[in-house]
Design a protein around this motif. Structure first.
Motif: not given
Ligand code: CU
Length: 489
Positions: A164-169
């Motif tokens: 899926g569509t994940y992100f890092y921050h």
């Protein structure tokens, strides 16, 4: 980083030729993220299995190298200078030279290692948002790990079973508001059905940056720069699709506001969230999707309606650039007060510091411009010569605002007469292949979180791809996605 080419060479030993180029997908028939298909010898970006790499317009792709069966990535947390709009270069914090940081694309099931170096002047920590990974890899400062000190490094390593569509921050709250986020796409083992022809990702961010200052005020609650992938309209790069394509757009939001993202001319279905693909039984039709803070939403549609269609946040203030209250006498006759005088209205400090007693209150929560000190004034007539205030600004197209003779007698005037329109057009300043053939003057009406989905007939689509290829042949490495490197030809 000063030079991405050096970074690639030093970090991954790249530059030795095509054999050294890391591959995104195990199957050589599949396309790679950010790879120039011409250089790679692939005719199309679609793989035999139906997976296409995700394009993040205006944001590069993070290359990786294979170490045994581990895909190894390298992220550097660092201050960046970013041009969010023509001539507006601001001081943000990001990764590997940009905010948002480069996009990471992996396959479901991959073992990944991400080396995070901290080149910030303070501690940071990297959180993998929504990842089901061991607690000690979660990047929660103080609880799952010590923060990474300035000059320090932390190596994250985990196996990814999600898609899926994940992100890092960064998991330091104020650093998030300085730009520290990037997309993390996990491609599914079994391609999604129906398959998409085009796949895009857009990260939404917001900054409060006073007109003559370059550093965002991360304490602020009002935002005057709203960006898609680090650019404010009209500097955003349109999404280019073929008439008839099935298109996926992955929307990611990290900021202080939720954004209702609206697409013109088409009906989409929401096929995924920050938790991955949603069952088809939940796909309801819509044209506006609310992307809340810390959420992602995938939308899919058939590009069945030819034309240049706006894609934008529908909060009216998020469709503007450098918002501030009317300051001084920019458009008013001498002697008619409208808020603060020019210097104070534009946030130029004449005494004290930003946190002094005099300025503290307005430079905290509010913008510190007219909005917090504005006085109600009756409407006042325009001064004739001020109607062409942008004369002489290079690249700006000149035109008189189209206003009626009795405009000044109408309560409420002006609203958009000087904020958007021919006066603000800058088609040449934002010229790029993806803008080819847009209606002349279009740029005067695009600001903030605004872009286009351009649904094009084959001829026009091919023309833009040709222009893009030509441009990429000339462009310096800094502006190009991870793997497109002259040495690889
Ligand atoms: Cu918004």
């Amino acid at each position: 980083m000063k030079n991405r080419r050096d970074f690639l060479r030093n970090t991954f030993g790249l530059g030795a030729g095509l054999a050294a180029v890391p591959r995104l997908f195990a199957n050589p028939q599949e396309s790679g993220a950010g790879m120039d298909m011409k250089h790679m010898g692939h005719a199309t970006q679609r793989s035999s299995s139906g997976i296409v790499s995700v394009e993040t317009p205006d944001v590069s792709q993070l290359p990786w190298r294979l170490d045994g069966n581990v895909k190894e990535f390298h992220l550097i947390a660092e201050p960046v200078k970013q041009e969010i709009f023509p001539g507006r270069i601001v001081d943000l914090w990001g990764y590997n030279g940009s905010a948002p940081g480069p996009t990471i694309q992996v396959n479901q099931g991959d073992r990944v290692r991400i080396i995070v170096d901290n080149h910030l002047p303070e501690a940071t920590s990297m959180h993998w948002h929504g990842f089901e990974i061991p607690n000690e890899m979660d990047g929660a400062p103080g609880s799952s790990q010590d923060p990474i000190p300035p000059g320090g490094r932390f190596v994250y390593e985990f196996t990814l079973h999600q898609e899926g569509t994940y992100f890092y921050h960064s998991h330091m709250a104020m650093q998030e508001m300085m730009g520290m986020i990037g997309a993390f796409i996990m491609h599914p083992k079994e391609p999604y059905k129906p398959r998409a022809d085009k796949d895009f990702a857009i990260i939404m961010q917001e900054y409060a940056i006073l007109p003559n200052i370059k550093v965002p005020n991360s304490m602020n609650m009002e935002f005057n720069w709203l960006t898609f992938n680090g650019k404010a309209g009209p500097a955003t790069t349109p999404l280019i699709v073929r008439h008839g394509d099935r298109v996926r757009v992955r929307l990611i939001n990290l900021g202080m506001d939720h954004h209702p993202i609206h697409l013109h001319g088409h009906t989409f279905v929401v096929t995924g969230t920050e938790g991955g693909r949603q069952p088809q039984s939940t796909w309801g039709p819509g044209n506006t999707v609310l992307v809340g803070v810390a959420q992602s939403r995938d939308v899919e549609f058939i590009a069945s309606n030819p034309g240049d269609w706006m894609l934008h946040c529908h909060l009216p203030h998020h469709m503007m650039n450098q918002m501030s209250s009317m300051v001084g006498r920019m458009s008013r006759r001498n002697g008619m007060p409208a808020g603060l005088d020019m210097e104070r209205g534009m946030g130029m400090l004449r005494q004290g510091s930003a946190t002094s007693n005099e300025n503290g209150p307005s430079l905290g929560r509010g913008m510190g411009v007219g909005s917090t000190a504005e006085q109600a004034v009756s409407n006042s007539p325009l001064k004739e010569e001020r109607q062409t205030q942008h004369e002489g600004m290079p690249g700006m197209q000149m035109a008189k605002p189209d206003v009626s003779k009795d405009a000044n007698s109408v309560p409420g005037f002006p609203q958009d007469a000087f904020m958007e329109g021919p006066l603000m057009a800058m088609d040449q300043m934002v010229e790029r292949p993806e803008n080819f053939g847009l209606r002349p003057g279009w740029s005067g009406f695009m600001a903030g979180m605004m872009s286009f989905v351009r649904v094009l007939p084959p001829g026009k689509y091919d023309k833009i791809m040709e222009l893009k290829a030509k441009q990429q042949g000339k462009k310096p490495m800094e502006n190009m996605p991870g793997m497109e490197h002259p040495d690889h030809e």
